[in-house]
Design an enzyme around this catalytic site. Structure first.
Site, short mmCIF file in Angstrom:
data_model
loop_
_atom_site.label_atom_id
_atom_site.label_comp_id
_atom_site.label_asym_id
_atom_site.label_seq_id
_atom_site.Cartn_x
_atom_site.Cartn_y
_atom_site.Cartn_z
N TYR A 157 -1.33 -1.11 10.62
CA TYR A 157 -1.51 -1.56 9.16
C TYR A 157 -0.38 -0.93 8.23
O TYR A 157 0.49 -1.74 7.56
CB TYR A 157 -2.97 -0.93 8.83
CG TYR A 157 -3.17 -1.41 7.25
CD1 TYR A 157 -3.63 -2.57 6.77
CD2 TYR A 157 -2.99 -0.17 6.49
CE1 TYR A 157 -3.85 -2.46 5.51
CE2 TYR A 157 -3.20 -0.31 4.83
CZ TYR A 157 -3.76 -1.69 4.42
OH TYR A 157 -3.82 -1.75 3.11
N SER A 173 1.08 -1.21 0.15
CA SER A 173 -0.09 0.03 0.14
C SER A 173 1.06 1.19 -0.01
O SER A 173 1.87 1.13 0.53
CB SER A 173 -0.86 0.04 1.37
OG SER A 173 -1.51 1.40 1.34
N1 LIG Z 1 -8.90 -0.95 -0.16
C1 LIG Z 1 -7.89 -0.11 -0.25
O1 LIG Z 1 -8.27 1.16 -0.30
C2 LIG Z 1 -6.35 -0.79 -0.46
C3 LIG Z 1 -5.37 0.49 -0.49
C4 LIG Z 1 -4.14 -0.17 -0.54
C5 LIG Z 1 -3.73 -1.58 -0.37
N2 LIG Z 1 -4.76 -2.33 -0.27
C6 LIG Z 1 -4.37 -3.99 -0.13
O2 LIG Z 1 -5.13 -4.52 -1.07
C7 LIG Z 1 -5.42 -6.16 -0.54
C8 LIG Z 1 -6.62 -6.12 -0.47
O3 LIG Z 1 -7.50 -5.34 -0.06
P1 LIG Z 1 -9.03 -5.06 -0.32
O4 LIG Z 1 -9.49 -3.73 -0.04
O5 LIG Z 1 -9.42 -5.74 -1.54
O6 LIG Z 1 -9.53 -6.32 1.06
P2 LIG Z 1 -10.97 -6.57 1.13
O7 LIG Z 1 -11.86 -6.09 0.28
O8 LIG Z 1 -11.37 -6.58 2.58
O9 LIG Z 1 -10.90 -8.25 0.84
C9 LIG Z 1 -9.98 -8.95 1.93
C10 LIG Z 1 -9.75 -10.37 1.39
O10 LIG Z 1 -8.98 -10.98 2.20
C11 LIG Z 1 -9.74 -12.05 2.81
N3 LIG Z 1 -9.27 -12.18 4.17
C12 LIG Z 1 -9.45 -11.54 5.33
N4 LIG Z 1 -8.76 -11.68 6.41
C13 LIG Z 1 -8.39 -13.21 5.95
C14 LIG Z 1 -7.82 -14.20 6.74
N5 LIG Z 1 -7.56 -14.09 8.07
N6 LIG Z 1 -7.21 -15.31 6.18
C15 LIG Z 1 -7.46 -15.53 4.92
N7 LIG Z 1 -8.11 -14.64 4.08
C16 LIG Z 1 -8.61 -13.34 4.69
C17 LIG Z 1 -11.04 -11.83 2.88
O11 LIG Z 1 -11.94 -12.90 2.56
P3 LIG Z 1 -12.64 -13.70 4.05
O12 LIG Z 1 -13.16 -12.56 4.96
O13 LIG Z 1 -13.64 -14.62 3.47
O14 LIG Z 1 -11.35 -14.40 4.78
C18 LIG Z 1 -11.15 -11.06 1.41
O15 LIG Z 1 -11.13 -11.99 0.57
C19 LIG Z 1 -4.84 -5.69 0.80
O16 LIG Z 1 -3.40 -6.42 0.97
C20 LIG Z 1 -4.77 -4.38 1.19
O17 LIG Z 1 -3.92 -4.03 2.22
C21 LIG Z 1 -6.19 -1.97 -0.22
#
Ligand SMILES: NC(=O)c1ccc[n+]([C@@H]2O[C@H](COP(=O)([O-])OP(=O)(O)OC[C@H]3O[C@@H](n4cnc5c(N)ncnc54)[C@H](OP(=O)(O)O)[C@@H]3O)[C@@H](O)[C@H]2O)c1
Length: 315
Positions: free
Chosen positions: A172, A159
């Site tokens: 985080y 990120s």
């Molecule tokens: N959203 C943003 O603004 C943003 C910005 C920069 C970087 N990122 C990065 O992008 C990546 C994806 O983020 P996102 O926003 O797409 O997240 P998200 O929509 O919250 O999705 C998270 C995913 O991770 C899984 N997960 C959560 N806890 C878990 C666990 N303990 N074991 C296995 N799987 C788990 C969830 O499925 P289950 O709940 O079924 O386990 C879901 O598939 C992350 O690395 C995040 O840090 C996001």
């Protein structure tokens, strides 16, 4: 003599691990958001996938949609990757399906927002375990065989927050800093091995993550340009395939990371604090809890802020 024995046993171990199974892309956190969008990118190019998350129904639905859309083989494994057993389950699932990790996408992560001292300790541990420890764990499980095969790659989803300290999302951001540092170092170590190691570092993305963390009314969500997960995944996939080490997804993010180099913490950290402070829908600032409110009988802090996984008992 000792060195010979060590390299002999290492070689045996390597030989044991390299098998004639079929290649697959392992994507963690593939049921929604960026992970699901990345799964579409790989599937579109015909890769066999192993999707990993905790929610079995969501995994099954995602796998079936991908198979239908791209006519590719998609397996899935339920695992809580914040645990050691969860990470081991990924290796077991690959073996069970006759696959090996040709590409690993470390995408799963969770977030909490608010004052550190009010956060549930178990939630903070989970963030470190999932966002940082599991990335190291899974990388260590699969990278040696990739090097032995002289092919493959690891895409770590970091990120922009990993480039700077972020008040109210301190743990985080610190975990993402580990992911960036690890990626840069491994990209160097693996030079010339045929294996690529990259980090995708998006800025704010339109997913459930901010709401799950209780940060949906923070200024950064309101003021920063927010990308959709599909665009982030498309850029991430393309640049990963081209071997880019650190992948930034927009001019705004590139400018932020560039400006960070020349901005002293004295200015940067208060600005980040203003942007990331938790607010309610009316814009009112979240205040720290009173010490009496914060403590439970055992002296542990109770969940003072929302988190991706909800409050958990102090451990
Ligand atoms: N959203 C943003 O603004 C943003 C910005 C920069 C970087 N990122 C990065 O992008 C990546 C994806 O983020 P996102 O926003 O797409 O997240 P998200 O929509 O919250 O999705 C998270 C995913 O991770 C899984 N997960 C959560 N806890 C878990 C666990 N303990 N074991 C296995 N799987 C788990 C969830 O499925 P289950 O709940 O079924 O386990 C879901 O598939 C992350 O690395 C995040 O840090 C996001």
């Amino acid at each position: 003599m000792i060195a010979v024995q060590q390299s002999g046993s290492a070689m045996n171990e390597t030989n044991k691990r390299v098998d004639p199974a079929a290649p697959a892309v392992v994507i963690t956190g593939a049921t929604q958001g960026v992970g699901k969008a990345l799964a579409h990118e790989f599937a579109r190019d015909g890769y066999t996938l192993l999707l990993v998350a905790r929610d079995e129904a969501a995994l099954a639905a995602t796998a079936s949609a991908l198979t239908k859309a791209y006519n590719v083989e998609v397996k899935f494994a339920t695992a809580d990757l914040s645990t050691l057993e969860g990470c081991a389950k990924v290796e077991e699932a690959l073996r069970r399906h006759g696959l090996y990790a040709d590409i690993l996408v470390n995408n799963a992560a969770s977030m909490t927002a608010g004052f550190f001292q009010d956060a549930d300790p178990a939630t903070l541990r989970k963030i470190v375990d999932l966002n940082a420890r599991a990335v190291v764990d899974l990388t260590r499980r699969f990278l040696p065989d990739m090097i032995a095969r002289r092919r493959g790659g690891i895409l770590n989803v970091a990120s922009v927050e990993g480039f700077m300290p972020v008040p109210y999302q301190a743990t985080y951001a610190a975990a993402k800093a580990l992911v960036l540092s690890l990626t840069r170092a491994l990209a160097y170590e693996t030079m010339g091995t045929g294996v690529r190691v990259s980090a995708l570092a998006p800025g704010a993305v339109l997913t459930d993550m901010h709401a799950k963390a209780g940060a949906e009314y923070s200024r950064y969500v309101q003021l920063f340009p927010v990308m959709n997960a599909e665009d982030v995944a498309r850029i991430g996939y393309r640049k990963f395939m081209r071997g880019r080490k650190i992948i930034l997804t927009s001019w705004f993010n590139r400018l932020s990371v560039f400006a960070r180099r020349f901005t002293p913490d004295l200015l940067l950290v208060p600005a980040m604090g203003w942007l990331f402070r938790v607010r309610d829908a009316e814009g009112n600032l979240q205040l720290p809890r009173a010490p009496a409110e914060r403590k439970d009988g055992s002296g542990h802090a109770r969940a003072g802020t929302s988190s991706g996984d909800g409050p958990s008992p102090p451990a």
